[in-house]
Write a protein that holds these residues in place. Structure first.
Motif, mmCIF file in Angstrom:
data_model
loop_
_atom_site.group_PDB
_atom_site.id
_atom_site.type_symbol
_atom_site.label_atom_id
_atom_site.label_comp_id
_atom_site.label_asym_id
_atom_site.label_seq_id
_atom_site.Cartn_x
_atom_site.Cartn_y
_atom_site.Cartn_z
ATOM 1 N N THR A 1 10.820 9.843 5.160
ATOM 2 C CA THR A 1 10.222 10.079 6.551
ATOM 3 C C THR A 1 9.280 9.033 6.744
ATOM 4 O O THR A 1 8.942 8.232 7.699
ATOM 5 N N ASP A 2 8.444 8.615 5.856
ATOM 6 C CA ASP A 2 7.613 7.789 5.775
ATOM 7 C C ASP A 2 8.181 6.266 5.639
ATOM 8 O O ASP A 2 7.631 5.393 6.531
ATOM 9 N N VAL A 3 9.358 6.060 5.261
ATOM 10 C CA VAL A 3 9.994 4.845 5.398
ATOM 11 C C VAL A 3 10.737 4.629 6.504
ATOM 12 O O VAL A 3 10.473 3.551 7.222
ATOM 13 N N PHE A 4 11.128 5.765 7.199
ATOM 14 C CA PHE A 4 11.393 5.505 8.670
ATOM 15 C C PHE A 4 10.474 4.976 9.711
ATOM 16 O O PHE A 4 10.525 4.221 10.364
ATOM 17 N N ALA A 5 9.180 5.822 9.253
ATOM 18 C CA ALA A 5 7.906 5.409 10.207
ATOM 19 C C ALA A 5 7.632 3.770 10.045
ATOM 20 O O ALA A 5 7.322 3.049 10.831
ATOM 21 N N PHE A 6 7.718 3.496 8.707
ATOM 22 C CA PHE A 6 7.376 1.969 8.381
ATOM 23 C C PHE A 6 8.486 1.069 8.899
ATOM 24 O O PHE A 6 8.161 -0.112 9.410
ATOM 25 N N GLY B 1 0.672 -1.071 -0.122
ATOM 26 C CA GLY B 1 0.163 -0.014 0.063
ATOM 27 C C GLY B 1 0.641 1.296 -0.098
ATOM 28 O O GLY B 1 0.557 2.243 -0.747
ATOM 29 N N LEU B 2 1.912 1.381 0.708
ATOM 30 C CA LEU B 2 2.858 2.548 0.901
ATOM 31 C C LEU B 2 3.461 2.758 -0.381
ATOM 32 O O LEU B 2 3.812 3.830 -0.861
ATOM 33 N N LEU B 3 3.962 1.677 -1.080
ATOM 34 C CA LEU B 3 4.463 1.682 -2.468
ATOM 35 C C LEU B 3 3.582 2.278 -3.518
ATOM 36 O O LEU B 3 3.991 3.068 -4.284
ATOM 37 N N TYR B 4 2.341 1.997 -3.266
ATOM 38 C CA TYR B 4 1.252 2.258 -4.455
ATOM 39 C C TYR B 4 1.132 3.932 -4.130
ATOM 40 O O TYR B 4 1.276 4.916 -4.935
ATOM 41 N N LEU B 5 1.234 4.468 -2.775
ATOM 42 C CA LEU B 5 1.203 5.881 -2.414
ATOM 43 C C LEU B 5 2.339 6.893 -2.827
ATOM 44 O O LEU B 5 2.290 7.764 -3.528
ATOM 45 N N HIS B 6 3.786 6.051 -2.814
ATOM 46 C CA HIS B 6 4.651 6.855 -3.064
ATOM 47 C C HIS B 6 5.093 6.685 -4.427
ATOM 48 O O HIS B 6 5.801 7.668 -4.791
ATOM 49 N N GLU B 7 4.900 5.553 -5.324
ATOM 50 C CA GLU B 7 5.320 5.464 -6.695
ATOM 51 C C GLU B 7 4.242 5.232 -7.696
ATOM 52 O O GLU B 7 4.487 5.715 -8.953
ATOM 53 N N ASP B 8 3.107 4.629 -7.212
ATOM 54 C CA ASP B 8 2.285 3.946 -8.349
ATOM 55 C C ASP B 8 0.927 4.740 -8.658
ATOM 56 O O ASP B 8 0.174 4.586 -9.437
ATOM 57 N N TRP B 9 0.910 5.594 -7.832
ATOM 58 C CA TRP B 9 -0.642 6.581 -7.980
ATOM 59 C C TRP B 9 0.087 7.652 -8.869
ATOM 60 O O TRP B 9 1.223 7.934 -9.068
ATOM 61 N N GLU B 10 -0.980 8.507 -9.439
ATOM 62 C CA GLU B 10 -0.799 9.499 -10.296
ATOM 63 C C GLU B 10 -0.050 10.811 -9.690
ATOM 64 O O GLU B 10 0.683 11.406 -10.202
ATOM 65 N N GLN B 11 0.048 10.892 -8.287
ATOM 66 C CA GLN B 11 0.925 11.797 -7.539
ATOM 67 C C GLN B 11 1.379 11.177 -6.410
ATOM 68 O O GLN B 11 1.056 9.878 -6.025
ATOM 69 N N VAL B 12 2.413 11.761 -5.667
ATOM 70 C CA VAL B 12 3.053 11.014 -4.553
ATOM 71 C C VAL B 12 2.258 11.445 -3.187
ATOM 72 O O VAL B 12 1.999 12.911 -3.169
ATOM 73 N N ILE B 13 1.916 10.524 -2.617
ATOM 74 C CA ILE B 13 1.265 11.016 -1.469
ATOM 75 C C ILE B 13 2.317 10.494 -0.183
ATOM 76 O O ILE B 13 2.684 9.142 -0.019
ATOM 77 N N MET C 1 10.479 2.256 -1.135
ATOM 78 C CA MET C 1 9.453 1.277 -0.994
ATOM 79 C C MET C 1 9.550 0.156 -2.030
ATOM 80 O O MET C 1 9.228 -0.826 -1.892
ATOM 81 N N ARG C 2 9.774 0.585 -3.150
ATOM 82 C CA ARG C 2 9.919 -0.740 -4.458
ATOM 83 C C ARG C 2 10.920 -1.466 -4.036
ATOM 84 O O ARG C 2 10.905 -2.873 -4.031
ATOM 85 N N LEU C 3 12.251 -1.169 -3.451
ATOM 86 C CA LEU C 3 13.347 -2.102 -3.024
ATOM 87 C C LEU C 3 12.732 -2.822 -1.768
ATOM 88 O O LEU C 3 13.139 -3.971 -1.660
ATOM 89 N N VAL C 4 11.915 -2.123 -0.979
ATOM 90 C CA VAL C 4 11.568 -2.829 0.308
ATOM 91 C C VAL C 4 10.849 -3.975 0.015
ATOM 92 O O VAL C 4 10.838 -5.046 0.336
ATOM 93 N N MET C 5 9.875 -3.840 -1.270
ATOM 94 C CA MET C 5 9.031 -5.091 -1.525
ATOM 95 C C MET C 5 9.940 -6.080 -2.127
ATOM 96 O O MET C 5 9.482 -7.311 -2.015
ATOM 97 N N GLN C 6 11.173 -5.526 -2.865
ATOM 98 C CA GLN C 6 11.704 -6.757 -3.523
ATOM 99 C C GLN C 6 12.392 -7.426 -2.438
ATOM 100 O O GLN C 6 12.501 -8.718 -2.583
ATOM 101 N N TYR C 7 12.941 -6.829 -1.297
ATOM 102 C CA TYR C 7 13.672 -7.753 -0.072
ATOM 103 C C TYR C 7 12.397 -8.480 0.278
ATOM 104 O O TYR C 7 13.002 -9.653 0.614
#
Length: 666
Positions: free
Chosen positions: A536-541, A463-475, A618-624
């Motif tokens: 900062t979102d990645v830190f919280a994750f 879900g976080l990857l979708y917000l950061h990279e895959d939606w039309e804007q960065v959330i 987050m894309r790299l996080v998902m790959q891990y």
């Protein structure tokens, strides 16, 4: 001129020393109040605190009757001075062009600053031999070169001195939503316009950030950023703060050239959270504007014809203003994607918002479970009351405009909304298994298996990857934590609560500079610079997945009552003599794959690295997590402890080169 809201709020005293009434108060108008008044100040028949009238060279003071002792220890036993205040004021000069001199919100070590001078000194006790300690947020309407004022219409922060440590011209910034884009818009304000305006003053003792926000009343577009945001350790400015109580109130002055009415219409203050929201319907807003002008500029004998004319103009003005407000609201609501529900339907669905339907309670309101009669759908209704004020409206707007357009299996779905009188209601699909955090507490007997936990971690990451990279804007979510992850019927983790979220275009830096979030999940650079990014979102994750794996909160107390920072504890376990990081896993987990556990723990430490450049995207996080890539061998306890960005690149180039740009695109 730099002197306005005297924030001598650094009284480090034990919580038990303050009675409940000493930590919070609210005045929705001042009729019947027992404020301490001095100088020219008085309470009008309409319940307005009038600090000055249209007379030359006078001073007025109004203080809360009892001195306050400020708690110095937070829930974890650490020194933490935090306070919050809000008030509505009006400054009305005797003509439309000039006024003098200004007013200040005061927290002072003396009950009245009656030894202070009028005119440019704002009534503050500003003498070289004075023992009065104060902190002030000044609303200054005269440019005085002696105090290095920036202009004749500014808000400033003063500490034991009338030269402001930081000031800006009066105004506010809000987010202008046009289609799918958010445009930050700045609107200048004239302090001496005679129009009611509201000020919010908040100090976070943990981050040591003092925020001052200004906005007009009524305000259709809530401020998106504070006008002033300044990092300062207030305890350095006050003596005897362990034993002394402080006085909270207002001061104002006029000079020999300008006659000005300085008025306070409502005021609230808190030492234990956000200041209580003012009830606008009870404030004498309409009576404050131009009241002093009428009293002093028009003769007592006004003909009935003139009165009739004035009333007619007033009614026409109100009708036109109401139509403009309604038109603006309709234009705003046409951009919303979710369905608008009637208040009657939501009230019926929740059995009249009965307490038996209560699912939980957050900072902006309560959440009730219910069933929609028309469809039989089970829903969760967040009820944001008028007590949440502009901050609640900001959350309401953000959730609709952002979450209402998102569709992802690991995000909570917003079904609709309702606006009814002072209430704001958000309608979500109901998550039958509640929030994740209640399954992670040690005291809970019911817990989750390792396979369930790993599935939830992967879901939230997706879900976080979708917000950061895959939606039309960065959330940027800004509030990732276990209590904001809800579990559906299949125990899938769904990220929710987008009230603090901000969005921007791909390839463009975020403009967010307001510190928001929850302690333990805040990245070091966020508390220092106030800028939220994908990193900062990645830190919280990272803090989140350590919490899920270890069953401990990111910040807490150990058995000896000592502060325990989870990421540091996990790193110490890994760096211990056993060298087995899996020893940090939740002891309630009886069966788990050691290799998976080590991956999650190490990834949590990497994501919560103190250096933003060391955190993966987050894309790299998902790959891990999916096993498509393995963690670099350079990830060691020593690498995770470094604080110099040059060492990040020298020690682990394979990590550094795979980091997602903090502002980059897809």
């Amino acid at each position: 001129m730099h002197r306005a809201a005297l924030f001598c709020l650094l009284l480090i005293v034990c919580v038990n020393d303050a009675a409940p009434g000493d930590t919070e108060f609210i005045y929705n108008g001042f009729s019947g109040s027992n404020l301490h008044l001095d100088g020219a100040a008085y309470i009008t028949q309409d319940g307005i605190l009038s600090l000055t009238t249209c007379s030359s060279y006078i001073t007025g003071y109004g203080f809360h009757p009892m001195p306050l002792r400020f708690a110095s220890f937070d829930d974890y036993g650490m020194d933490s001075l935090s306070f919050s205040a809000t008030f509505v004021f009006a400054i009305t000069p005797d003509n439309s062009r000039s006024s003098g001199d200004g007013m200040a919100f005061v927290i002072s070590s003396s009950p009245f600053v009656n030894s202070g001078k009028p005119a440019k000194y704002l009534g503050l006790n500003y003498q070289s031999n004075s023992r009065t300690a104060f902190l002030a947020i000044e609303l200054d309407t005269v440019l005085d070169t002696e105090f290095l004022d920036i202009d004749n219409n500014h808000v400033g922060i003063d500490l034991n001195n009338l030269e402001s440590i930081y000031s800006r011209s009066a105004g506010y910034q809000y987010n202008n939503y046009v289609g799918n884009k958010t445009t930050p818009t700045y609107e200048a304000l004239r302090l001496s316009s005679g129009d009611p305006m509201q000020v919010w003053v908040d100090y976070n003792g943990i981050s040591m950030v003092l925020n001052v926000t200004l906005a007009p009343i009524p305000n259709l577009m809530p401020p998106s950023e504070p006008l002033l945001s300044y990092t300062v350790n207030l305890s350095n400015y006050f003596e005897d703060s362990h034993t002394q109580a402080y006085y909270v109130g207002f001061s104002a002055t006029t000079d020999d050239m300008h006659c000005t009415a300085h008025q306070i219409l409502g005021w609230s203050f808190s030492l234990s959270g956000s200041a209580p929201a003012l009830n606008y319907s009870r404030l004498p807003l309409k009576r404050a504007q131009h009241k002093m002008l009428i009293k002093w500029l028009l003769p007592a004998a006004i003909s009935s014809l003139a009165v009739l004319t004035a009333l007619t103009c007033f009614m026409l003005f109100r009708c036109c203003r109401k139509r403009i407000v309604e038109r603006q609201q309709e234009d705003w609501e046409t951009q919303l994607g979710p369905r608008r529900f009637s208040h009657k339907d939501l009230r019926a669905a929740t059995k009249g918002f009965n307490t038996t339907q209560l699912l939980g309670q957050g900072g902006f309101g309560r959440v009730y479970g219910g069933v929609l009669a028309a469809s039989g759908m089970h829903v969760a209704v967040k009820r944001i009351s008028s007590e949440s004020s502009a901050q609640g409206l900001a959350q309401f707007t953000a959730e609709i405009l952002i979450l209402g357009r998102l569709r992802h299996r690991n995000l909570v779905r917003l079904i609709g909304y309702c606006r009814h009188k002072d209430e704001l209601l958000l309608v979500y699909e109901q998550m039958p298994n509640g929030s994740l955090d209640r399954y992670l507490q040690i005291k809970m007997k019911k817990t989750l298996s390792w396979s369930q936990r790993l599935h939830i971690i992967k879901g939230v990451a997706s879900g976080l990857l979708y917000l950061h990279e895959d939606w039309e804007q960065v959330i940027i979510h800004r509030d990732i934590k276990a209590s904001n992850v809800l579990l559906d019927a299949e125990m899938n983790g769904r990220l929710g609560d987008f009230g603090l979220a901000r969005l921007h275009d791909h390839g463009v830096d975020a403009h967010t500079t307001h510190v928001a979030g929850t302690r333990g999940y805040l990245a070091p650079e966020l508390t220092r610079f106030g800028k939220a990014t994908k990193a900062t979102d990645v830190f919280a994750f990272g803090a989140f997945i350590l919490e899920v794996a270890c069953g401990r909160r990111p910040v807490g107390l150990n058995a000896r009552g000592e502060l325990l920072v989870l990421s540091e504890w996990v790193r110490d376990v890994w760096d211990s003599s056993s060298g087995c990081i899996a020893d940090a896993m939740d002891p309630r987990l009886e069966d788990y794959a050691t290799q998976e556990a080590e991956l999650v723990l190490k990834l949590g430490l990497l994501c919560s690295h103190s250096m933003p450049a060391a955190r993966p995207g987050m894309r790299l996080v998902m790959q891990y997590l999916e096993g498509d890539m393995t963690l670099p061998a350079e990830i060691t306890p020593d690498y995770l402890a470094i604080t110099d960005v040059d060492d990040v690149f020298e020690m682990a180039p394979s990590v550094a080169t795979s980091v997602t740009s903090l502002s980059g695109g897809r």
